[in-house]
Design a protein around this motif. Structure first.
Motif, PDB file in Angstrom:
ATOM      1  N   ASN A 124       0.787  -1.063  -0.314  1.00 60.62           N
ATOM      2  CA  ASN A 124      -0.181   0.320   0.053  1.00 60.62           C
ATOM      3  C   ASN A 124       0.673   1.105  -0.226  1.00 60.62           C
ATOM      4  OD1 ASN A 124      -2.244  -1.978   2.188  1.00 60.62           O
ATOM      5  ND2 ASN A 124      -2.989  -0.688   0.722  1.00 60.62           N
ATOM      6  N   ALA A 125       2.222   1.468   0.383  1.00 62.58           N
ATOM      7  CA  ALA A 125       2.720   2.529   0.702  1.00 62.58           C
ATOM      8  C   ALA A 125       3.667   1.994  -0.182  1.00 62.58           C
ATOM      9  CB  ALA A 125       3.277   2.392   2.322  1.00 62.58           C
ATOM     10  N   ALA A 126       4.411   1.546  -0.207  1.00 63.34           N
ATOM     11  CA  ALA A 126       5.444   1.417  -1.813  1.00 63.34           C
ATOM     12  C   ALA A 126       5.400   1.429  -2.996  1.00 63.34           C
ATOM     13  CB  ALA A 126       5.887  -0.251  -1.637  1.00 63.34           C
ATOM     14  N   GLU A 127       4.365   1.275  -3.189  1.00 59.11           N
ATOM     15  CA  GLU A 127       3.470   1.741  -4.462  1.00 59.11           C
ATOM     16  C   GLU A 127       3.208   3.122  -4.812  1.00 59.11           C
ATOM     17  OE1 GLU A 127       0.233  -1.335  -5.186  1.00 59.11           O
ATOM     18  OE2 GLU A 127       1.331  -2.769  -5.612  1.00 59.11           O
ATOM     19  N   LEU A 128       2.763   4.120  -3.770  1.00 59.48           N
ATOM     20  CA  LEU A 128       2.914   5.121  -3.751  1.00 59.48           C
ATOM     21  C   LEU A 128       3.646   5.707  -4.784  1.00 59.48           C
ATOM     22  CD1 LEU A 128       1.227   6.231  -0.449  1.00 59.48           C
ATOM     23  CD2 LEU A 128       0.337   5.820  -2.848  1.00 59.48           C
ATOM     24  N   PRO A 129       3.545   6.860  -5.594  1.00 61.05           N
ATOM     25  CA  PRO A 129       4.909   7.552  -6.492  1.00 61.05           C
ATOM     26  C   PRO A 129       5.817   8.014  -5.572  1.00 61.05           C
ATOM     27  CG  PRO A 129       2.446   8.522  -7.466  1.00 61.05           C
ATOM     28  CD  PRO A 129       2.522   7.558  -5.790  1.00 61.05           C
ATOM     29  N   GLY A 130       7.128   8.098  -5.878  1.00 63.91           N
ATOM     30  CA  GLY A 130       8.286   8.833  -5.510  1.00 63.91           C
ATOM     31  C   GLY A 130       8.625   7.530  -4.115  1.00 63.91           C
ATOM     32  N   VAL A 131       8.785   6.475  -4.039  1.00 66.47           N
ATOM     33  CA  VAL A 131       8.486   6.010  -2.823  1.00 66.47           C
ATOM     34  C   VAL A 131       9.866   4.682  -2.903  1.00 66.47           C
ATOM     35  CG1 VAL A 131       8.123   4.273  -1.036  1.00 66.47           C
ATOM     36  CG2 VAL A 131       6.627   5.983  -2.036  1.00 66.47           C
ATOM     37  N   VAL A 132      10.810   4.218  -2.553  1.00 68.55           N
ATOM     38  CA  VAL A 132      11.696   3.403  -2.833  1.00 68.55           C
ATOM     39  C   VAL A 132      11.474   2.614  -1.661  1.00 68.55           C
ATOM     40  CG1 VAL A 132      14.582   2.646  -2.075  1.00 68.55           C
ATOM     41  CG2 VAL A 132      13.762   5.256  -2.398  1.00 68.55           C
ATOM     42  N   ASP A 133      11.194   1.043  -3.061  1.00 71.70           N
ATOM     43  CA  ASP A 133      10.939   0.034  -2.118  1.00 71.70           C
ATOM     44  C   ASP A 133      11.082  -0.988  -1.299  1.00 71.70           C
ATOM     45  OD1 ASP A 133       9.365  -2.529  -1.380  1.00 71.70           O
ATOM     46  OD2 ASP A 133       8.939  -2.569  -3.979  1.00 71.70           O
ATOM     47  N   GLY A 134      11.791  -1.395  -0.108  1.00 70.32           N
ATOM     48  CA  GLY A 134      12.486  -2.035   0.086  1.00 70.32           C
ATOM     49  C   GLY A 134      14.069  -1.799   0.812  1.00 70.32           C
ATOM     50  N   GLY A 135      14.352  -2.111   1.277  1.00 69.40           N
ATOM     51  CA  GLY A 135      16.069  -1.855   2.065  1.00 69.40           C
ATOM     52  C   GLY A 135      16.010  -2.680   3.642  1.00 69.40           C
ATOM     53  N   THR A 136      17.121  -2.422   4.226  1.00 63.53           N
ATOM     54  CA  THR A 136      17.294  -3.414   5.213  1.00 63.53           C
ATOM     55  C   THR A 136      17.742  -2.270   6.094  1.00 63.53           C
ATOM     56  OG1 THR A 136      18.102  -5.578   4.566  1.00 63.53           O
ATOM     57  CG2 THR A 136      18.333  -4.656   6.438  1.00 63.53           C
ATOM     58  N   MET A 137      16.859  -1.673   7.010  1.00 63.59           N
ATOM     59  CA  MET A 137      16.877  -1.356   8.380  1.00 63.59           C
ATOM     60  C   MET A 137      16.838  -1.060   8.871  1.00 63.59           C
ATOM     61  SD  MET A 137      14.148   1.681  10.048  1.00 63.59           S
ATOM     62  CE  MET A 137      13.162   0.334  10.710  1.00 63.59           C
ATOM     63  N   VAL A 138      19.130  -1.475  10.360  1.00 62.02           N
ATOM     64  CA  VAL A 138      19.402  -1.938  11.168  1.00 62.02           C
ATOM     65  C   VAL A 138      18.873  -1.060  12.530  1.00 62.02           C
ATOM     66  CG1 VAL A 138      21.367  -0.573  10.620  1.00 62.02           C
ATOM     67  CG2 VAL A 138      21.770  -2.268  12.109  1.00 62.02           C
ATOM     68  N   VAL A 139      18.709  -1.694  13.604  1.00 68.12           N
ATOM     69  CA  VAL A 139      18.006  -0.682  15.190  1.00 68.12           C
ATOM     70  C   VAL A 139      19.046  -0.481  15.589  1.00 68.12           C
ATOM     71  CG1 VAL A 139      15.756   0.083  16.746  1.00 68.12           C
ATOM     72  CG2 VAL A 139      15.654  -1.037  13.677  1.00 68.12           C
ATOM     73  N   ILE A 140      20.022   0.993  16.296  1.00 64.53           N
ATOM     74  CA  ILE A 140      20.602   0.481  17.180  1.00 64.53           C
ATOM     75  C   ILE A 140      19.857   1.013  18.447  1.00 64.53           C
ATOM     76  CG2 ILE A 140      22.489   0.882  15.730  1.00 64.53           C
ATOM     77  CD1 ILE A 140      22.036   4.161  15.925  1.00 64.53           C
ATOM     78  N   GLN A 141      20.970   0.584  18.804  1.00 60.67           N
ATOM     79  CA  GLN A 141      20.096   1.009  21.258  1.00 60.67           C
ATOM     80  C   GLN A 141      20.103   2.205  20.681  1.00 60.67           C
ATOM     81  OE1 GLN A 141      18.595  -1.262  22.861  1.00 60.67           O
ATOM     82  NE2 GLN A 141      19.576   0.041  25.369  1.00 60.67           N
ATOM     83  N   GLY A 142      20.731   3.479  20.706  1.00 57.47           N
ATOM     84  CA  GLY A 142      20.939   4.472  20.910  1.00 57.47           C
ATOM     85  C   GLY A 142      20.855   5.624  22.415  1.00 57.47           C
ATOM     86  N   PRO A 143      20.615   6.424  22.470  1.00 54.56           N
ATOM     87  CA  PRO A 143      20.297   7.503  22.100  1.00 54.56           C
ATOM     88  C   PRO A 143      21.607   8.398  21.738  1.00 54.56           C
ATOM     89  CG  PRO A 143      20.144   8.183  24.505  1.00 54.56           C
ATOM     90  CD  PRO A 143      20.836   6.250  24.607  1.00 54.56           C
ATOM     91  N   ARG A 144      22.617   7.627  21.614  1.00 58.70           N
ATOM     92  CA  ARG A 144      23.983   8.142  20.646  1.00 58.70           C
ATOM     93  C   ARG A 144      23.430   7.635  19.237  1.00 58.70           C
ATOM     94  NH1 ARG A 144      27.559   4.438  18.892  1.00 58.70           N
ATOM     95  NH2 ARG A 144      27.817   2.538  20.049  1.00 58.70           N
ATOM     96  N   PHE A 145      24.236   8.248  18.196  1.00 55.21           N
ATOM     97  CA  PHE A 145      24.065   8.067  16.859  1.00 55.21           C
ATOM     98  C   PHE A 145      25.465   7.059  16.751  1.00 55.21           C
ATOM     99  CE2 PHE A 145      22.043  12.347  16.557  1.00 55.21           C
ATOM    100  CZ  PHE A 145      20.849  11.501  16.066  1.00 55.21           C
ATOM    101  N   SER A 146      25.439   6.946  15.724  1.00 55.40           N
ATOM    102  CA  SER A 146      26.980   5.693  15.152  1.00 55.40           C
ATOM    103  C   SER A 146      28.312   6.672  15.290  1.00 55.40           C
ATOM    104  CB  SER A 146      26.978   4.742  13.812  1.00 55.40           C
ATOM    105  OG  SER A 146      25.228   4.121  14.247  1.00 55.40           O
TER     106      SER A 146
END
Length: 264
Positions: free
Chosen positions: A140-162
């Motif tokens: 539903n979201a990925a088929e909308l214009p301008g949207v990039v379909d797919g990708g791997t999101m790595v979730v880090i602990q935070g609150p600091r950045f990498s």
């Protein structure tokens, strides 16, 4: 409020603290895990009744590692929510996805620690999580214009950045996005048999992808704010493309399983 299982939800990330106008109603929900991160407001988008919950609280009271994830997801399920869009801010691990890009990831990698990430401390319950996002909501979201379909999101602990080294390491593994809140939200949704799809807004190139001073929170929030109007428009369009009735079976991991308690 009737629990008809048809309600959708939006969980707003950093900078995404509201979704409806003054005509929305506020709902309070008690959970066995304490209160959710903020008041839940309920309004309509097209033909859908939609609940909105600010992930970090209405004034960003909660850091990524202190968000009451179990309470949030339990409260939404108890309201009758069965399908969730989860907008979030992310850093990019590739120059191909610059600030302002909108991405619907299809995989995640958990690099958090010590977060309460299950409702099943007893009972020998195991949920399939090979594909962590609902394929129907993703489409539903990925088929909308301008949207990039797919990708791997790595979730880090935070609150600091990498660090730069961590960022380069993530990129070398083929990960494309980095985030601090995508886990355990996704797996808790799966345990509660709710469809769930993340919609990511790229706010910066991560520290190891470009030279300079690294990621700064003030810049992340500024980029998110700059893109808030089109981002909310995208979320509304995604909701508008969702069928009235839920037909997904991918996100029903407990079929044929006896649970130690009833789902809310």
């Amino acid at each position: 409020m009737p629990d008809n299982g048809l309600m959708l939800a939006v969980i707003g990330g950093s900078g995404f603290y509201s979704f409806f106008g003054s005509d929305a109603r506020s709902v309070s929900v008690d959970t066995p895990y304490g209160p959710p991160s903020g008041a839940i407001t309920v309004g309509t988008v097209g033909s859908h009744e939609v609940a909105f919950l600010p992930r970090h609280g209405a004034h960003h009271e909660f850091n990524p590692h202190t968000v009451p994830y179990r309470a949030n997801m339990w409260a939404l399920r108890a309201l009758g929510v069965r399908r969730i869009f989860a907008p979030c801010a992310v850093g990019s691990l590739t120059t191909e996805l610059g600030p302002g890009s909108m991405v619907v990831p299809d995989q995640l990698v958990d690099r958090t620690n010590a977060r309460a990430d299950t409702y099943f401390d007893t009972g020998g319950i195991h949920v399939g999580f090979a594909d962590p996002y609902c394929p129907t909501l993703r489409a539903n979201a990925a088929e909308l214009p301008g949207v990039v379909d797919g990708g791997t999101m790595v979730v880090i602990q935070g609150p600091r950045f990498s660090t730069r080294a961590e960022s380069r390491w993530f990129a070398s593994q083929g990960f494309t996005l980095v985030n601090m809140t995508g886990y355990p939200e996704a797996v808790l949704a799966r345990e509660l048999e709710m469809c769930y799809a993340a919609i990511a807004l790229v706010t910066d190139l991560d520290a190891g992808i470009e030279s300079g001073e690294g990621v700064k929170a003030v810049d992340v929030f500024a980029e998110f704010e700059k893109n808030m109007v089109p981002f909310k428009k995208l979320v509304r369009e995604a909701i508008g493309s969702v069928a009235q009735e839920r037909t997904c079976t991918h996100c029903l991991p407990h079929e044929g399983v006896t649970l130690p308690f009833e789902l809310p």
